[in-house]
Every structure is written in structure tokens, then in C-alpha cells.
Design a protein around this motif. Sequence first.
Motif, PDB file in Angstrom:
ATOM      1  N   ALA A  81      14.212 -39.924  17.225  1.00  0.00           N
ATOM      2  CA  ALA A  81      13.226 -40.887  17.770  1.00  0.00           C
ATOM      3  C   ALA A  81      13.004 -40.595  18.917  1.00  0.00           C
ATOM      4  O   ALA A  81      11.871 -40.674  19.316  1.00  0.00           O
ATOM      5  N   ILE A  82      13.896 -39.876  19.743  1.00  0.00           N
ATOM      6  CA  ILE A  82      13.549 -39.495  21.251  1.00  0.00           C
ATOM      7  C   ILE A  82      12.570 -38.224  21.071  1.00  0.00           C
ATOM      8  O   ILE A  82      11.709 -38.183  21.870  1.00  0.00           O
ATOM      9  N   ALA A  83      12.700 -37.477  20.234  1.00  0.00           N
ATOM     10  CA  ALA A  83      11.874 -36.208  20.060  1.00  0.00           C
ATOM     11  C   ALA A  83      10.481 -36.473  19.795  1.00  0.00           C
ATOM     12  O   ALA A  83       9.499 -36.203  20.399  1.00  0.00           O
ATOM     13  N   LEU A  84      10.446 -37.265  18.740  1.00  0.00           N
ATOM     14  CA  LEU A  84       9.045 -37.919  18.280  1.00  0.00           C
ATOM     15  C   LEU A  84       8.482 -38.673  19.279  1.00  0.00           C
ATOM     16  O   LEU A  84       7.069 -38.316  19.602  1.00  0.00           O
ATOM     17  N   GLY A  85       8.892 -39.629  19.882  1.00  0.00           N
ATOM     18  CA  GLY A  85       8.453 -40.431  20.940  1.00  0.00           C
ATOM     19  C   GLY A  85       7.984 -39.719  22.238  1.00  0.00           C
ATOM     20  O   GLY A  85       6.892 -39.715  22.780  1.00  0.00           O
ATOM     21  N   TYR A  86       8.831 -38.536  22.686  1.00  0.00           N
ATOM     22  CA  TYR A  86       8.442 -37.804  23.858  1.00  0.00           C
ATOM     23  C   TYR A  86       7.130 -36.878  23.505  1.00  0.00           C
ATOM     24  O   TYR A  86       6.360 -36.923  24.134  1.00  0.00           O
ATOM     25  N   ASN A  87       7.188 -36.482  22.318  1.00  0.00           N
ATOM     26  CA  ASN A  87       6.201 -35.590  22.072  1.00  0.00           C
ATOM     27  C   ASN A  87       4.854 -36.367  21.676  1.00  0.00           C
ATOM     28  O   ASN A  87       3.640 -35.860  22.444  1.00  0.00           O
ATOM     29  N   VAL A  88       4.764 -37.481  21.256  1.00  0.00           N
ATOM     30  CA  VAL A  88       3.679 -38.352  21.188  1.00  0.00           C
ATOM     31  C   VAL A  88       3.217 -38.756  22.647  1.00  0.00           C
ATOM     32  O   VAL A  88       1.969 -38.672  22.876  1.00  0.00           O
ATOM     33  N   SER A  89       3.834 -39.195  23.499  1.00  0.00           N
ATOM     34  CA  SER A  89       3.924 -39.603  24.688  1.00  0.00           C
ATOM     35  C   SER A  89       3.380 -38.313  25.408  1.00  0.00           C
ATOM     36  O   SER A  89       2.338 -38.672  26.369  1.00  0.00           O
ATOM     37  N   SER A  90       3.772 -37.201  25.204  1.00  0.00           N
ATOM     38  CA  SER A  90       3.466 -36.080  26.174  1.00  0.00           C
ATOM     39  C   SER A  90       2.056 -35.748  25.788  1.00  0.00           C
ATOM     40  O   SER A  90       1.099 -35.433  26.568  1.00  0.00           O
ATOM     41  N   PHE A  91       1.740 -35.991  24.618  1.00  0.00           N
ATOM     42  CA  PHE A  91       0.183 -35.760  23.999  1.00  0.00           C
ATOM     43  C   PHE A  91      -0.656 -36.446  24.535  1.00  0.00           C
ATOM     44  O   PHE A  91      -1.765 -36.216  25.254  1.00  0.00           O
ATOM     45  N   PHE A  92      -0.349 -37.937  24.700  1.00  0.00           N
ATOM     46  CA  PHE A  92      -1.388 -38.991  25.166  1.00  0.00           C
ATOM     47  C   PHE A  92      -1.388 -38.749  26.561  1.00  0.00           C
ATOM     48  O   PHE A  92      -2.596 -38.730  27.121  1.00  0.00           O
ATOM     49  N   ILE A  93      -0.336 -38.369  27.419  1.00  0.00           N
ATOM     50  CA  ILE A  93      -0.686 -38.262  28.904  1.00  0.00           C
ATOM     51  C   ILE A  93      -1.336 -36.864  29.174  1.00  0.00           C
ATOM     52  O   ILE A  93      -2.235 -36.758  29.909  1.00  0.00           O
ATOM     53  N   LEU A  94      -0.973 -35.980  28.288  1.00  0.00           N
ATOM     54  CA  LEU A  94      -2.084 -34.583  28.542  1.00  0.00           C
ATOM     55  C   LEU A  94      -3.493 -35.012  28.095  1.00  0.00           C
ATOM     56  O   LEU A  94      -4.425 -34.464  28.806  1.00  0.00           O
ATOM     57  N   PHE A  95      -3.635 -35.744  27.139  1.00  0.00           N
ATOM     58  CA  PHE A  95      -5.125 -36.153  26.911  1.00  0.00           C
ATOM     59  C   PHE A  95      -5.833 -36.592  27.929  1.00  0.00           C
ATOM     60  O   PHE A  95      -6.720 -36.573  28.158  1.00  0.00           O
ATOM     61  N   ILE A  96      -5.041 -37.788  28.368  1.00  0.00           N
ATOM     62  CA  ILE A  96      -5.406 -38.587  29.579  1.00  0.00           C
ATOM     63  C   ILE A  96      -5.841 -37.449  30.656  1.00  0.00           C
ATOM     64  O   ILE A  96      -6.977 -37.623  31.452  1.00  0.00           O
ATOM     65  N   THR A  97      -4.925 -36.608  31.067  1.00  0.00           N
ATOM     66  CA  THR A  97      -5.235 -35.711  32.132  1.00  0.00           C
ATOM     67  C   THR A  97      -6.415 -34.744  32.028  1.00  0.00           C
ATOM     68  O   THR A  97      -7.059 -34.624  32.845  1.00  0.00           O
ATOM     69  N   VAL A  98      -6.235 -34.311  30.632  1.00  0.00           N
ATOM     70  CA  VAL A  98      -7.674 -33.331  30.345  1.00  0.00           C
ATOM     71  C   VAL A  98      -8.877 -34.237  30.363  1.00  0.00           C
ATOM     72  O   VAL A  98      -9.864 -33.751  31.064  1.00  0.00           O
ATOM     73  N   SER A  99      -9.070 -35.305  29.995  1.00  0.00           N
ATOM     74  CA  SER A  99     -10.204 -36.167  29.960  1.00  0.00           C
ATOM     75  C   SER A  99     -10.332 -36.301  31.444  1.00  0.00           C
ATOM     76  O   SER A  99     -11.546 -36.475  31.841  1.00  0.00           O
ATOM     77  N   ARG A 100      -9.624 -36.819  32.378  1.00  0.00           N
ATOM     78  CA  ARG A 100     -10.054 -36.878  33.992  1.00  0.00           C
ATOM     79  C   ARG A 100     -10.476 -35.545  34.345  1.00  0.00           C
ATOM     80  O   ARG A 100     -11.409 -35.786  35.087  1.00  0.00           O
ATOM     81  N   ASN A 101      -9.816 -34.499  34.119  1.00  0.00           N
ATOM     82  CA  ASN A 101     -10.331 -33.406  34.553  1.00  0.00           C
ATOM     83  C   ASN A 101     -11.609 -32.817  34.238  1.00  0.00           C
ATOM     84  O   ASN A 101     -12.522 -32.335  34.785  1.00  0.00           O
ATOM     85  N   VAL A 102     -11.870 -33.085  32.787  1.00  0.00           N
ATOM     86  CA  VAL A 102     -13.235 -33.139  32.502  1.00  0.00           C
ATOM     87  C   VAL A 102     -14.327 -33.841  32.900  1.00  0.00           C
ATOM     88  O   VAL A 102     -15.469 -33.564  33.342  1.00  0.00           O
ATOM     89  N   ALA A 103     -14.075 -35.043  33.138  1.00  0.00           N
ATOM     90  CA  ALA A 103     -14.788 -35.973  33.710  1.00  0.00           C
ATOM     91  C   ALA A 103     -15.040 -35.628  35.302  1.00  0.00           C
ATOM     92  O   ALA A 103     -16.427 -35.560  35.733  1.00  0.00           O
ATOM     93  N   PHE A 104     -14.157 -34.905  35.682  1.00  0.00           N
ATOM     94  CA  PHE A 104     -14.330 -34.443  37.472  1.00  0.00           C
ATOM     95  C   PHE A 104     -15.278 -33.279  37.287  1.00  0.00           C
ATOM     96  O   PHE A 104     -16.148 -33.155  38.070  1.00  0.00           O
TER      97      PHE A 104
END
Length: 79
Positions: free
Chosen positions: A52-75
Motif C-alpha cells: 500500500a505504501i509503495a503503490l500510494g507513493y508512486n501514484v502520488s509522485s506521478f500526480f505531483i510530477l504531472f502537476i509540476t510539468v503542467s505548470r512548467n509547460v504553461a509557464f
Amino acid sequence: MMNTMISFGMLEIISHMVFIFLSFWALKATRIETWIRKNHVPEARLLYFFIAIALGYNVSSFFILFITVSRNVAFLITN
């Protein structure tokens, strides 16, 4: 600058906790006990917790990275 870093850090912690909880909840639907030998309940619970920790951490990291990349592309687009 510092407030942004603090708020992003809090977002990361909250995101990790939420997705770990969601993965723990979702893993209840699986039949992990078929993979575990009899009379190994503590080990099975620990394995369940680590999955549960491994799966949750990886999914969360994916979404955080997605948000970060989306903000950078918008910039990049706006400049």
C-alpha cells in the motif's frame, strides 16, 4: 518563495498520505491471502502495508510530477 516551498511541501505530504490511504483501501478488494502461506498472518499484514505504501507513493509522485510539468509547460507557453 519560501511560502511556495512550504505549501508545496505540505501538498506533497498530504498527497502521499491520501494516496497511501486510497491504495490501502483499494488493496482490500484483492485476494492477497492466496499468495501467503498459512499461519503467517503478521508477515502478510506487513506485506499488505508495504504494498500500500509503495503503490500510494508512486501514484502520488506521478500526480505531483504531472502537476509540476503542467505548470512548467504553461509557464513556457505564456513567455
